[in-house]
Structure formats: C-alpha cells, structure tokens
Motif scaffolding. Structure first.
Motif, PDB file in Angstrom:
ATOM      1  N   MET A  80       0.889  -1.292  -0.198  1.00 15.25           N
ATOM      2  CA  MET A  80      -0.243   0.088  -0.055  1.00 15.25           C
ATOM      3  C   MET A  80       1.095   1.455   0.657  1.00 15.25           C
ATOM      4  SD  MET A  80      -2.745   1.131  -0.283  1.00 15.25           S
ATOM      5  CE  MET A  80      -4.568   0.160   0.517  1.00 15.25           C
ATOM      6  N   GLU A  81       2.063   1.330   0.900  1.00 16.88           N
ATOM      7  CA  GLU A  81       2.421   2.403   0.592  1.00 16.88           C
ATOM      8  C   GLU A  81       3.925   2.587  -0.571  1.00 16.88           C
ATOM      9  OE1 GLU A  81       5.436   3.645   4.252  1.00 16.88           O
ATOM     10  OE2 GLU A  81       3.639   3.482   5.335  1.00 16.88           O
ATOM     11  N   GLN A  82       3.652   1.657  -1.067  1.00 14.65           N
ATOM     12  CA  GLN A  82       4.495   1.780  -2.607  1.00 14.65           C
ATOM     13  C   GLN A  82       3.393   2.636  -3.357  1.00 14.65           C
ATOM     14  OE1 GLN A  82       5.240  -1.884  -3.284  1.00 14.65           O
ATOM     15  NE2 GLN A  82       7.848  -1.961  -2.696  1.00 14.65           N
ATOM     16  N   LYS A  83       2.162   1.858  -3.532  1.00 13.58           N
ATOM     17  CA  LYS A  83       0.770   2.555  -3.970  1.00 13.58           C
ATOM     18  C   LYS A  83       1.065   3.869  -4.335  1.00 13.58           C
ATOM     19  CE  LYS A  83      -3.270   1.480  -5.657  1.00 13.58           C
ATOM     20  NZ  LYS A  83      -4.747   0.571  -5.485  1.00 13.58           N
ATOM     21  N   LEU A  84       0.728   4.205  -2.630  1.00 14.49           N
ATOM     22  CA  LEU A  84       1.169   6.105  -2.543  1.00 14.49           C
ATOM     23  C   LEU A  84       2.509   6.720  -2.952  1.00 14.49           C
ATOM     24  CD1 LEU A  84       0.113   5.701   1.358  1.00 14.49           C
ATOM     25  CD2 LEU A  84      -1.922   6.337  -0.530  1.00 14.49           C
ATOM     26  N   GLU A  85       3.099   5.888  -2.348  1.00 13.61           N
ATOM     27  CA  GLU A  85       4.563   6.663  -3.513  1.00 13.61           C
ATOM     28  C   GLU A  85       3.996   7.076  -4.893  1.00 13.61           C
ATOM     29  OE1 GLU A  85       6.947   8.700  -2.067  1.00 13.61           O
ATOM     30  OE2 GLU A  85       6.412   8.302  -0.462  1.00 13.61           O
ATOM     31  N   LYS A  86       4.148   6.078  -5.522  1.00 11.40           N
ATOM     32  CA  LYS A  86       3.730   5.624  -6.644  1.00 11.40           C
ATOM     33  C   LYS A  86       2.958   6.979  -7.636  1.00 11.40           C
ATOM     34  CE  LYS A  86       2.990   2.663 -10.992  1.00 11.40           C
ATOM     35  NZ  LYS A  86       1.350   2.781 -11.355  1.00 11.40           N
ATOM     36  N   ILE A  87       1.626   7.382  -6.147  1.00  8.14           N
ATOM     37  CA  ILE A  87       1.031   8.125  -6.608  1.00  8.14           C
ATOM     38  C   ILE A  87       1.536  10.016  -6.721  1.00  8.14           C
ATOM     39  CG2 ILE A  87      -1.482   9.170  -5.933  1.00  8.14           C
ATOM     40  CD1 ILE A  87      -2.697   6.260  -5.434  1.00  8.14           C
ATOM     41  N   LYS A  88       2.600   9.648  -5.768  1.00 10.62           N
ATOM     42  CA  LYS A  88       2.455  11.148  -5.680  1.00 10.62           C
ATOM     43  C   LYS A  88       3.801  11.063  -6.623  1.00 10.62           C
ATOM     44  CE  LYS A  88       6.131  13.129  -1.708  1.00 10.62           C
ATOM     45  NZ  LYS A  88       7.058  12.920  -1.482  1.00 10.62           N
ATOM     46  N   LYS A  89       4.389  10.051  -6.866  1.00 10.50           N
ATOM     47  CA  LYS A  89       5.445  10.647  -7.695  1.00 10.50           C
ATOM     48  C   LYS A  89       4.684  10.887  -8.933  1.00 10.50           C
ATOM     49  CE  LYS A  89      10.043   8.703  -9.264  1.00 10.50           C
ATOM     50  NZ  LYS A  89       8.998   7.710 -10.416  1.00 10.50           N
ATOM     51  N   GLU A  90       4.289  10.567  -9.747  1.00 11.13           N
ATOM     52  CA  GLU A  90       3.185  10.656 -10.469  1.00 11.13           C
ATOM     53  C   GLU A  90       2.237  11.821 -10.961  1.00 11.13           C
ATOM     54  OE1 GLU A  90       2.429   6.034 -12.202  1.00 11.13           O
ATOM     55  OE2 GLU A  90       1.097   7.435 -11.845  1.00 11.13           O
ATOM     56  N   ALA A  91       1.827  11.887  -9.735  1.00  8.47           N
ATOM     57  CA  ALA A  91       0.905  13.117  -9.921  1.00  8.47           C
ATOM     58  C   ALA A  91       2.189  14.586  -9.397  1.00  8.47           C
ATOM     59  CB  ALA A  91       0.330  13.118  -8.287  1.00  8.47           C
ATOM     60  N   LEU A  92       2.700  14.440  -8.825  1.00 10.07           N
ATOM     61  CA  LEU A  92       4.310  16.028  -9.091  1.00 10.07           C
ATOM     62  C   LEU A  92       4.940  15.652 -10.188  1.00 10.07           C
ATOM     63  CD1 LEU A  92       5.494  15.303  -5.409  1.00 10.07           C
ATOM     64  CD2 LEU A  92       4.011  17.059  -5.887  1.00 10.07           C
ATOM     65  N   GLU A  93       5.218  14.872 -10.553  1.00  8.26           N
ATOM     66  CA  GLU A  93       6.148  14.414 -12.445  1.00  8.26           C
ATOM     67  C   GLU A  93       4.853  15.732 -13.753  1.00  8.26           C
ATOM     68  OE1 GLU A  93       7.038  10.808 -13.372  1.00  8.26           O
ATOM     69  OE2 GLU A  93       8.947  11.161 -11.652  1.00  8.26           O
ATOM     70  N   SER A  94       3.546  14.781 -13.447  1.00  3.49           N
ATOM     71  CA  SER A  94       3.345  15.661 -14.001  1.00  3.49           C
ATOM     72  C   SER A  94       2.319  16.495 -14.024  1.00  3.49           C
ATOM     73  CB  SER A  94       1.614  15.082 -14.225  1.00  3.49           C
ATOM     74  OG  SER A  94       0.755  13.992 -13.171  1.00  3.49           O
ATOM     75  N   ILE A  95       2.302  17.548 -12.204  1.00  2.22           N
ATOM     76  CA  ILE A  95       1.925  18.840 -12.073  1.00  2.22           C
ATOM     77  C   ILE A  95       3.583  19.597 -12.997  1.00  2.22           C
ATOM     78  CG2 ILE A  95       2.364  20.518  -9.855  1.00  2.22           C
ATOM     79  CD1 ILE A  95       0.259  18.078  -8.729  1.00  2.22           C
ATOM     80  N   HIS A  96       4.441  19.282 -12.540  1.00  2.00           N
ATOM     81  CA  HIS A  96       5.734  19.799 -12.877  1.00  2.00           C
ATOM     82  C   HIS A  96       5.570  20.178 -14.659  1.00  2.00           C
ATOM     83  CE1 HIS A  96       9.915  21.263 -12.574  1.00  2.00           C
ATOM     84  NE2 HIS A  96       9.542  20.253 -13.613  1.00  2.00           N
TER      85      HIS A  96
END
Ligand code: DAH
Length: 343
Positions: free
Chosen positions: A1-17
C-alpha cells in the motif's frame, strides 16, 4: 500500500511539474484528488484495513494529499503570473499617445461639393415633379449631336470639342444627349432631369477643364412657354442659394432650342449693384436654355404639333465656384484632399 501511495505521489508531482495550462492542472486534480480520484479511492477504503495499518496509511495518504495540493497551488499561481506578464506585452496601450494627432482619430467623411450641390438640385427639381434619368458617358454621335439638331459638318459641332473613340463613338460633351434617351422612353407630358459628367477635348486653364459636371432639365407638355422655364430656373436658384434670386434671359444660340437663351442670375455678392465677381454688371452668366426645337422633339418620337417643351443645361462646377469663391476649376478634379476638406 505504501508503495502504491508513493507511486501516486511521484506521478502526480511529475505531471504537475510538466503541466502547461490551468486546464491540464485541473485534470490532474480531478484524476488524483477528485471524488473518484486515485488518492480519494485509497482514503475511502481505509476502513477495510486492519487497525494497525489503518493509522499509518491514513497518515501517509493525508500527507501526500497535502503535498499534491500545495504543488498544484504553486503551479497555478506560477502559470497565472506568467500569463499576466504576457498580457503586458501583447495588450499594451500607449497612454502617452495624443488621440487628436493619432491616425486612430475617426473623421466622418462628407460629400464632395459637386455631389452635394447635385443632390440639392435633384431634391428641388424632383419636388417639382421632375424624374431623374441617367445616361452613358460614352455616347454615340447620334445622341450627342445628330438627334439634337447638330448634323455632321454643322459648324455648331465646333462649339464643343470632342473626345472621339477609335470606333467612331465619343465621350458625351453635354448631358443634353440624355434628353433624347429620355424622350424615347417617356410619353408626354413629362419632366426629366439628368445630372452627369461630361467631357471636352480642351486645353485646361483656370476656367476650362476636360471633365466637368452638368445638370440637364427638360419639360414637355401642352403649350409650354418661356414663362414656365423662368419660373423653374428661379425656383432652382433660390433653392440652391436659399434666398430669392432673379434671372434674366439674353438671346443665345444652341441648335437644339428655338428660341435659345443664355440665362443670367442676379449677383448675390453685390446684390446687383456691381462687383468683381459679376464684372460690374450685376449679373452672373449661368446656363443655356430655350424652347425645345421641333426637330429635337421629332427625333425623340414626339409630335411638335401637339407638344412643346423647354430645356436647360447648367454647369455644376461654375455654380459652386461662384457660391464658394473658387477661382480655379481644376481644383475639383485635383484629388487634393485639402480642397475637399474646406467644404
Ligand atoms: N448642352 C449645352 C452645353 O453644354 C447647354 C444647354 C443649352 C442645354 C441649351 C440645354 C439647352 O438643354 O436648352 O453648352
């Protein structure tokens, strides 16, 4: 679950950027934080997790949500800032520009003095029952001369120097040509007027121009006399000058009228007592007119035994020159905007 959350965070920040518009940022927000968003989905299922995981995952999810929200806000204000400074270069106004001097000043146009006087005369004559006719500027010899009782080799042809075309036609030398065209169309009694541009093959000087403007008039009815002609002429001139104008007739020769007259009107500058404009005579030479010659009526298909008529032809340029004190006829065709702007 933690990994899944990290993945969501990483992808979201990248696309925001890498987002380049406010619209794409909104898409990202909906995709991650919206009601059916990726992170919202996880928060919804917290209750199904075992108690020991629930706290940690909940905490982590909320942290990530906060990080993503902050990144979105920062990017949105960054983009807005950029678009405001873009506006400063794309939509600027020079407040130091004097609107009175700038080309942006809107000047309403106005009629050329020739058109203005022509329309005035049209109004006056139509109010007396005259119909306005038009005719071609390139005419045949027949309409311009022959039908007007000026046969070939008649000396009167020399009164009007003519521009001939190679095929034996001509540029009309006077609007009188429209009398014939009018008579062919109309059945008496009738009153017609015809304004138009006319041409003479002439050396130009202050009082001669190769192209100028005339208004022709003709009335055909029973028992038309010179009195009818005088009345109409006085009405036209009084209308144009907006004051009572007197006219006088002198004998004049025009092949298409008999008797023919030169018509003068009382000088408006000096009121008839004599001045420079009227050459001390108290009268201004104005137009040619007369009672329509029987040959001309016949050429127009009208029986001179039954009908009679008067006709006149006036020069518009001369009239305006007199009215406005213009001393050179060439100004009218000069195309000089400074001339026109004075009216
Ligand atoms: N067509 C003549 C000219 O251009 C003017 C004129 C004289 C017209 C007598 C007329 C007329 O209708 O009756 O000089």
């Amino acid at each position: 679950m933690e990994q899944k959350l990290e993945k969501i965070k990483k992808e979201a920040l990248e696309s925001i950027h890498s987002a380049e518009s406010l619209d794409s940022l909104e898409e990202i927000r909906v995709r991650v934080l919206g009601r059916k968003g990726e992170l919202t989905g996880i928060l919804r299922t917290l209750g199904e997790l075992p108690a020991e995981q629930r706290n940690a995952v909940g905490k982590k999810s909320n942290e990530i949500k906060k990080v993503i929200e902050e990144a979105l806000d920062a990017k949105i204000s960054g983009l807005q800032q950029a678009s405001f400074s873009g506006l400063a270069t794309s939509e600027w106004i020079d407040v130091t520009l004097d609107p009175a001097l700038s080309f942006r000043e809107k000047k309403p146009g106005h009629l050329h003095p020739i058109s203005r006087t022509q329309y005035e005369i049209e109004d006056i004559l139509t109010s007396m029952g005259f119909q306005i006719l038009d005719g071609p500027e390139a005419e045949t010899e027949y309409y311009n001369f022959e039908a007007l009782n000026i046969p070939k080799f008649h000396p009167a042809r020399d009164m009007q120097d003519t521009f001939w075309t190679e095929d034996g036609n001509l540029l009309r030398t006077h609007t009188s040509a429209i009398q014939i065209r009018g008579m062919e169309k109309m059945t008496p009694p009738f009153r017609i007027m015809a304004p138009g541009r006319v041409f003479r093959y002439e050396a130009t000087d202050a009082s001669h121009e190769h192209t100028f403007y005339q208004v022709e008039g003709m009335m055909v009815d029973k028992d038309i006399s010179v009195a009818h002609l005088i009345y109409v002429m006085e009405e036209v001139l009084s209308g144009v000058f907006k004051s009572k104008v007197k006219v006088r007739l002198r004998p004049g020769y025009f092949p298409f009228v008999e008797p023919g007259f030169e018509l003068d009107f009382s000088c408006l500058i000096c009121g008839g007592s004599g001045c420079r404009v009227c050459k001390q005579s108290g009268w201004i030479e104005f137009l040619g007119c007369g009672l329509v010659h029987p040959n001309v009526l016949r050429a127009g298909g009208i029986d001179p035994e039954k009908w009679s008529g008067f006709a006149f032809g006036m020069g518009l340029n001369r009239l305006i020159m007199m009215q406005a004190g213009i001393n050179d006829i060439r100004h009218f065709m000069s195309g000089d905007i400074r001339f026109v702007q004075q009216f």
